[in-house]
Each structure stands twice: as C-alpha cells, then as structure tokens.
Design a protein around this motif. Structure first.
Motif, PDB file in Angstrom:
ATOM      1  N   LYS A 156       2.923   1.065  -6.522  1.00 61.06           N
ATOM      2  CA  LYS A 156       1.764   1.605  -7.240  1.00 61.06           C
ATOM      3  C   LYS A 156       1.417   0.674  -8.384  1.00 61.06           C
ATOM      4  O   LYS A 156       2.242  -0.095  -8.854  1.00 61.06           O
ATOM      5  CB  LYS A 156       2.076   2.992  -7.784  1.00 61.06           C
ATOM      6  CG  LYS A 156       2.347   3.997  -6.702  1.00 61.06           C
ATOM      7  CD  LYS A 156       2.530   5.366  -7.268  1.00 61.06           C
ATOM      8  CE  LYS A 156       3.011   6.263  -6.177  1.00 61.06           C
ATOM      9  NZ  LYS A 156       2.192   7.318  -5.821  1.00 61.06           N
ATOM     10  N   GLY A 157       0.164   0.736  -8.817  1.00 58.10           N
ATOM     11  CA  GLY A 157      -0.273  -0.070  -9.938  1.00 58.10           C
ATOM     12  C   GLY A 157      -1.313  -1.087  -9.525  1.00 58.10           C
ATOM     13  O   GLY A 157      -2.026  -0.917  -8.531  1.00 58.10           O
TER      14      GLY A 157
ATOM     15  N   ARG B  36       0.821  -1.214   0.000  1.00 57.40           N
ATOM     16  CA  ARG B  36       0.000   0.000   0.000  1.00 57.40           C
ATOM     17  C   ARG B  36       0.849   1.256   0.000  1.00 57.40           C
ATOM     18  O   ARG B  36       0.522   2.233  -0.679  1.00 57.40           O
ATOM     19  CB  ARG B  36      -0.905   0.020   1.227  1.00 57.40           C
ATOM     20  CG  ARG B  36      -2.072  -0.892   1.113  1.00 57.40           C
ATOM     21  CD  ARG B  36      -2.985  -0.737   2.307  1.00 57.40           C
ATOM     22  NE  ARG B  36      -4.088  -1.679   2.187  1.00 57.40           N
ATOM     23  CZ  ARG B  36      -4.735  -2.196   3.207  1.00 57.40           C
ATOM     24  NH1 ARG B  36      -4.394  -1.870   4.447  1.00 57.40           N
ATOM     25  NH2 ARG B  36      -5.716  -3.036   3.014  1.00 57.40           N
ATOM     26  N   LYS B  37       1.916   1.254   0.779  1.00 59.74           N
ATOM     27  CA  LYS B  37       2.691   2.476   0.976  1.00 59.74           C
ATOM     28  C   LYS B  37       3.708   2.734  -0.134  1.00 59.74           C
ATOM     29  O   LYS B  37       3.853   3.866  -0.590  1.00 59.74           O
ATOM     30  CB  LYS B  37       3.411   2.406   2.319  1.00 59.74           C
ATOM     31  CG  LYS B  37       4.111   3.676   2.708  1.00 59.74           C
ATOM     32  CD  LYS B  37       4.661   3.599   4.108  1.00 59.74           C
ATOM     33  CE  LYS B  37       5.306   4.912   4.501  1.00 59.74           C
ATOM     34  NZ  LYS B  37       5.867   4.861   5.846  1.00 59.74           N
ATOM     35  N   TYR B  38       4.438   1.711  -0.572  1.00 57.89           N
ATOM     36  CA  TYR B  38       5.583   1.935  -1.438  1.00 57.89           C
ATOM     37  C   TYR B  38       5.373   1.569  -2.904  1.00 57.89           C
ATOM     38  O   TYR B  38       6.167   1.979  -3.743  1.00 57.89           O
ATOM     39  CB  TYR B  38       6.795   1.161  -0.915  1.00 57.89           C
ATOM     40  CG  TYR B  38       7.244   1.621   0.444  1.00 57.89           C
ATOM     41  CD1 TYR B  38       7.829   2.868   0.602  1.00 57.89           C
ATOM     42  CD2 TYR B  38       7.057   0.835   1.558  1.00 57.89           C
ATOM     43  CE1 TYR B  38       8.232   3.308   1.848  1.00 57.89           C
ATOM     44  CE2 TYR B  38       7.456   1.258   2.815  1.00 57.89           C
ATOM     45  CZ  TYR B  38       8.039   2.502   2.955  1.00 57.89           C
ATOM     46  OH  TYR B  38       8.428   2.936   4.191  1.00 57.89           O
TER      47      TYR B  38
ATOM     48  N   TRP C  37      -3.201  -4.131  -7.956  1.00 60.12           N
ATOM     49  CA  TRP C  37      -3.063  -4.672  -6.605  1.00 60.12           C
ATOM     50  C   TRP C  37      -2.413  -6.057  -6.595  1.00 60.12           C
ATOM     51  O   TRP C  37      -1.571  -6.349  -5.747  1.00 60.12           O
ATOM     52  CB  TRP C  37      -4.414  -4.723  -5.901  1.00 60.12           C
ATOM     53  CG  TRP C  37      -4.306  -5.301  -4.529  1.00 60.12           C
ATOM     54  CD1 TRP C  37      -4.782  -6.511  -4.112  1.00 60.12           C
ATOM     55  CD2 TRP C  37      -3.665  -4.718  -3.395  1.00 60.12           C
ATOM     56  NE1 TRP C  37      -4.479  -6.717  -2.788  1.00 60.12           N
ATOM     57  CE2 TRP C  37      -3.783  -5.615  -2.319  1.00 60.12           C
ATOM     58  CE3 TRP C  37      -2.988  -3.531  -3.179  1.00 60.12           C
ATOM     59  CZ2 TRP C  37      -3.249  -5.364  -1.061  1.00 60.12           C
ATOM     60  CZ3 TRP C  37      -2.468  -3.279  -1.924  1.00 60.12           C
ATOM     61  CH2 TRP C  37      -2.606  -4.204  -0.881  1.00 60.12           C
TER      62      TRP C  37
ATOM     63  N   ARG D 203       1.280  -5.623  -7.185  1.00 61.70           N
ATOM     64  CA  ARG D 203       1.896  -4.996  -6.010  1.00 61.70           C
ATOM     65  C   ARG D 203       2.076  -6.006  -4.892  1.00 61.70           C
ATOM     66  O   ARG D 203       3.108  -6.042  -4.232  1.00 61.70           O
ATOM     67  CB  ARG D 203       1.016  -3.844  -5.496  1.00 61.70           C
ATOM     68  CG  ARG D 203       1.079  -2.654  -6.359  1.00 61.70           C
ATOM     69  CD  ARG D 203       0.182  -1.519  -5.987  1.00 61.70           C
ATOM     70  NE  ARG D 203      -0.476  -1.503  -4.716  1.00 61.70           N
ATOM     71  CZ  ARG D 203      -1.463  -0.666  -4.404  1.00 61.70           C
ATOM     72  NH1 ARG D 203      -1.886   0.214  -5.283  1.00 61.70           N
ATOM     73  NH2 ARG D 203      -2.014  -0.700  -3.221  1.00 61.70           N
TER      74      ARG D 203
END
Length: 81
Positions: free
Chosen positions: A22-23, A18-20, A25, A28
């Motif tokens: 992007k793109g 969630r924090k580091y 899910w 990620r």
C-alpha cells in the motif's frame, strides 16, 4: 540477468505490488521489484557470486541461512573463498 528475465520479473512485480503493498505506486513498485529479484536469486544454487548479489539487494543473512539450510559460518566461509 537477461532482458527476458527482467521482463518476467516486472510481470510478477506488478500484481504483487497491487495486492500486498500500500502507499505510493512508485515506492510499491520498487519494493515489489526488489522482492522479485531476491526471490529469483534465491531459486539459484548458492554460490559466492549469488551470495554477494543477495546481500547487495538487501536480503538478510538470516533469510539466506533459512532458505538454504546453511549456518552463518558456512556463508562466511563461502564468501571468503
């Protein structure tokens, strides 16, 4: 790895994704989980088995050398034993 260790890695991977990252899910989460597994095995002492696992998970030789303070020649000797 035990089921409890796997559960702990998943708990660490979700906030990391969630924090580091992007793109998408799913992508990620797979990247975050792979990073958490690598970090888990980097905390273990360096053995031939751990070296094989780290390389199979996509950890670079350079990262392993920097983390353990070993040279590439020492890693090759360890892998050949």
């Amino acid at each position: 790895m035990t089921p409890n260790q796997t559960r702990d890695l998943m708990r660490k991977a979700v906030p990391y994704a969630r924090k580091y990252l992007k793109g998408d899910w799913g992508i990620r989460m797979s990247m975050a989980l792979r990073e958490m597994v690598i970090c888990h095995f980097l905390r273990q002492p360096l053995t031939a088995q751990n070296l094989e696992i780290l390389l199979a998970k996509g950890c670079s030789i350079r990262r392993i050398c920097k983390h353990y303070g070993a040279s590439r020649h020492q890693l090759l000797r360890l892998a050949n034993e």
